[in-house]
Design a protein around this motif. Structure first.
Motif, PDB file in Angstrom:
ATOM      1  N   LYS A  59       0.830  -1.028  -0.237  1.00 54.35           N
ATOM      2  CA  LYS A  59      -0.001  -0.003   0.009  1.00 54.35           C
ATOM      3  C   LYS A  59       0.863   1.375   0.015  1.00 54.35           C
ATOM      4  N   GLU A  60       0.976   2.036  -0.995  1.00 49.09           N
ATOM      5  CA  GLU A  60       1.676   2.971  -1.424  1.00 49.09           C
ATOM      6  C   GLU A  60       3.239   2.910  -0.878  1.00 49.09           C
ATOM      7  N   ARG A  61       3.888   3.243   0.163  1.00 47.38           N
ATOM      8  CA  ARG A  61       5.182   3.281   0.393  1.00 47.38           C
ATOM      9  C   ARG A  61       5.555   1.857   1.341  1.00 47.38           C
ATOM     10  N   LEU A  62       4.305   1.167   1.717  1.00 47.11           N
ATOM     11  CA  LEU A  62       4.600   0.188   2.546  1.00 47.11           C
ATOM     12  C   LEU A  62       4.258  -1.065   1.968  1.00 47.11           C
ATOM     13  N   LYS A  63       5.108  -2.124   2.424  1.00 39.90           N
ATOM     14  CA  LYS A  63       5.080  -3.552   1.901  1.00 39.90           C
ATOM     15  C   LYS A  63       5.214  -4.676   3.058  1.00 39.90           C
ATOM     16  N   ALA A  64       4.142  -5.483   3.361  1.00 39.46           N
ATOM     17  CA  ALA A  64       4.060  -6.244   4.378  1.00 39.46           C
ATOM     18  C   ALA A  64       4.604  -7.705   3.685  1.00 39.46           C
ATOM     19  N   THR A  65       5.480  -8.442   4.601  1.00 43.02           N
ATOM     20  CA  THR A  65       5.929  -9.668   4.155  1.00 43.02           C
ATOM     21  C   THR A  65       5.642 -10.721   5.282  1.00 43.02           C
ATOM     22  N   LEU A  66       5.677 -12.065   4.950  1.00 42.19           N
ATOM     23  CA  LEU A  66       5.334 -12.958   6.058  1.00 42.19           C
ATOM     24  C   LEU A  66       5.959 -14.074   5.767  1.00 42.19           C
ATOM     25  N   THR A  67       6.899 -14.699   6.938  1.00 42.78           N
ATOM     26  CA  THR A  67       7.287 -16.056   6.960  1.00 42.78           C
ATOM     27  C   THR A  67       6.748 -16.755   8.069  1.00 42.78           C
ATOM     28  N   LYS A  68       7.149 -18.097   8.320  1.00 43.64           N
ATOM     29  CA  LYS A  68       6.661 -18.877   9.586  1.00 43.64           C
ATOM     30  C   LYS A  68       6.857 -18.369  10.714  1.00 43.64           C
ATOM     31  N   LYS A  69       7.902 -17.487  11.125  1.00 47.40           N
ATOM     32  CA  LYS A  69       8.334 -17.089  12.196  1.00 47.40           C
ATOM     33  C   LYS A  69       8.090 -15.521  12.478  1.00 47.40           C
ATOM     34  N   GLU A  70       8.210 -14.627  11.422  1.00 53.17           N
ATOM     35  CA  GLU A  70       8.198 -13.305  11.320  1.00 53.17           C
ATOM     36  C   GLU A  70       7.484 -12.399  10.090  1.00 53.17           C
ATOM     37  N   SER A  71       7.373 -11.372  10.402  1.00 48.18           N
ATOM     38  CA  SER A  71       6.642 -10.554   9.505  1.00 48.18           C
ATOM     39  C   SER A  71       7.523  -9.150   9.401  1.00 48.18           C
ATOM     40  N   PHE A  72       7.883  -8.635   8.193  1.00 51.38           N
ATOM     41  CA  PHE A  72       8.271  -7.579   8.032  1.00 51.38           C
ATOM     42  C   PHE A  72       7.547  -6.284   7.209  1.00 51.38           C
ATOM     43  N   LEU A  73       7.523  -5.137   7.868  1.00 48.80           N
ATOM     44  CA  LEU A  73       7.094  -4.051   7.305  1.00 48.80           C
ATOM     45  C   LEU A  73       8.076  -3.106   6.725  1.00 48.80           C
ATOM     46  N   HIS A  74       7.963  -3.134   5.232  1.00 45.59           N
ATOM     47  CA  HIS A  74       9.139  -2.393   4.504  1.00 45.59           C
ATOM     48  C   HIS A  74       8.464  -0.878   3.980  1.00 45.59           C
ATOM     49  N   ILE A  75       9.382  -0.122   4.543  1.00 38.66           N
ATOM     50  CA  ILE A  75       8.953   1.214   4.172  1.00 38.66           C
ATOM     51  C   ILE A  75       9.903   1.952   3.258  1.00 38.66           C
ATOM     52  N   THR A  76       9.615   2.162   2.089  1.00 38.74           N
ATOM     53  CA  THR A  76      10.312   2.621   0.880  1.00 38.74           C
ATOM     54  C   THR A  76      10.306   3.953   0.629  1.00 38.74           C
ATOM     55  N   ALA A  77      11.463   4.562   0.659  1.00 39.22           N
ATOM     56  CA  ALA A  77      11.429   6.198   0.452  1.00 39.22           C
ATOM     57  C   ALA A  77      10.376   6.869   1.302  1.00 39.22           C
ATOM     58  N   PRO A  78      10.514   6.887   2.714  1.00 36.99           N
ATOM     59  CA  PRO A  78       9.635   7.244   3.680  1.00 36.99           C
ATOM     60  C   PRO A  78       9.482   8.598   3.468  1.00 36.99           C
ATOM     61  N   LYS A  79       8.248   9.269   3.746  1.00 39.93           N
ATOM     62  CA  LYS A  79       7.969  10.715   4.013  1.00 39.93           C
ATOM     63  C   LYS A  79       7.915  10.970   5.507  1.00 39.93           C
ATOM     64  N   PRO A  80       7.737  12.443   5.962  1.00 40.97           N
ATOM     65  CA  PRO A  80       7.423  12.811   7.209  1.00 40.97           C
ATOM     66  C   PRO A  80       6.059  12.147   7.761  1.00 40.97           C
ATOM     67  N   GLU A  81       5.099  12.222   6.743  1.00 36.92           N
ATOM     68  CA  GLU A  81       3.805  11.728   6.835  1.00 36.92           C
ATOM     69  C   GLU A  81       3.750  10.449   7.356  1.00 36.92           C
ATOM     70  N   ASP A  82       4.572   9.484   7.164  1.00 37.55           N
ATOM     71  CA  ASP A  82       4.775   8.214   7.576  1.00 37.55           C
ATOM     72  C   ASP A  82       5.202   7.996   8.899  1.00 37.55           C
ATOM     73  N   SER A  83       5.545   9.139   9.711  1.00 39.29           N
ATOM     74  CA  SER A  83       5.604   8.986  11.286  1.00 39.29           C
ATOM     75  C   SER A  83       4.574   8.491  11.876  1.00 39.29           C
ATOM     76  N   ALA A  84       4.616   7.585  12.512  1.00 43.63           N
ATOM     77  CA  ALA A  84       3.478   6.827  13.181  1.00 43.63           C
ATOM     78  C   ALA A  84       4.203   5.795  14.244  1.00 43.63           C
ATOM     79  N   THR A  85       3.387   5.185  15.112  1.00 45.55           N
ATOM     80  CA  THR A  85       3.646   3.958  15.750  1.00 45.55           C
ATOM     81  C   THR A  85       2.893   2.793  14.807  1.00 45.55           C
ATOM     82  N   TYR A  86       3.895   1.781  14.365  1.00 48.28           N
ATOM     83  CA  TYR A  86       3.162   0.568  13.731  1.00 48.28           C
ATOM     84  C   TYR A  86       3.107  -0.472  14.548  1.00 48.28           C
ATOM     85  N   LEU A  87       1.970  -1.127  14.699  1.00 48.49           N
ATOM     86  CA  LEU A  87       1.615  -2.320  15.456  1.00 48.49           C
ATOM     87  C   LEU A  87       1.354  -3.388  14.781  1.00 48.49           C
TER      88      LEU A  87
END
Lengths: 112, 115
Positions: A59-87
């Motif tokens: 979704k836009e600059r965010l990409k979420a991936t999943l393995t059997k043990k973990e997930s990653f939230l990749h943020i590509t070329a972030p902007k100041p408006e991406d500042s937040a807490t991610y749960l």
């Protein structure tokens, strides 16, 4: 008991500096891994649901991936408006109720 | 209009007072939840309800009670407020299996201060 650990606790990036947030989990019978964004003083806002290893969602600059043990939230070329807490949260078969278990979140600050 | 609303948005009360936080939703979801959020501790589940006649305790239910008045309304009460109940409280909803995708939808929160 389902467990979710998010790292790092806090992350500071310069605008345009790509990075990844980690969500490690243990769950009995995964029935969904969720990512939410939370702005200060506001309720969490749903971003993605992932169900099985290898699944990816974007979704836009965010990409979420999943393995059997973990997930990653990749943020590509972030902007100041991406500042937040991610749960991150997982929902498993524990107790048969499918109640999500949340991590403590990663606080992201993107500097202009 | 917001799908999940909470009232009040901010409340300051004194130790020993009874207080009620209210949540209403227009999403048509069967499942509703109450969480509290404290700095560094993340979201902790207080109570949840899968339908009007189903109420369940979460991990931190002591000192709290709830009422599910209708499918759309779920209230949280603090019978005798104490200072360590100062926190940000969130209501959330989600559909039952077969009713839709399982993600939760959160209200805007109530900031409660107990002095």
């Amino acid at each position: 008991e389902d467990q979710v650990t998010q790292s790092p606790e806090a992350l500071r990036l310069q605008e345009g500096e790509s990075s990844s947030l980690n969500c490690s989990y243990t769950v009995s019978g995964l029935r969904g891994l969720f990512w939410y964004r939370q702005d200060p003083g506001k309720g969490p806002e749903f971003l993605f649901t992932l169900y099985s290893a290898g699944e990816e969602k974007e979704k836009e600059r965010l990409k979420a991936t999943l393995t059997k043990k973990e997930s990653f939230l990749h943020i590509t070329a972030p902007k100041p408006e991406d500042s937040a807490t991610y749960l991150c949260a997982v929902r498993g078969l524990s107790g048969g109720s499918y109640i999500p278990t949340f991590g403590r979140g990663t606080s992201l600050i993107v500097h202009p | 209009d917001a799908d999940v609303t909470q009232t009040p948005r901010n409340r300051i009360t004194k130790t020993g007072k009874r207080i009620m936080l209210e949540c209403s939703q227009t999403k048509g979801h069967d499942r509703m939840y109450w969480y509290r959020q404290d700095p560094g501790l993340g979201l902790r589940l207080i109570y949840y309800s899968f339908d009007v006649k189903d109420i369940n305790k979460g991990e931190i239910s002591d000192g709290y009670s709830v009422s599910r008045q209708a499918q759309a309304k779920f209230s949280l009460s603090l019978e005798s407020a104490i200072p360590n109940q100062t926190a940000l409280y969130f209501c959330a909803t989600s559909p039952s299996p077969g009713q839709g995708a399982p993600e939760q939808y959160f209200g805007p929160g109530t900031r409660l201060t107990v002095t």
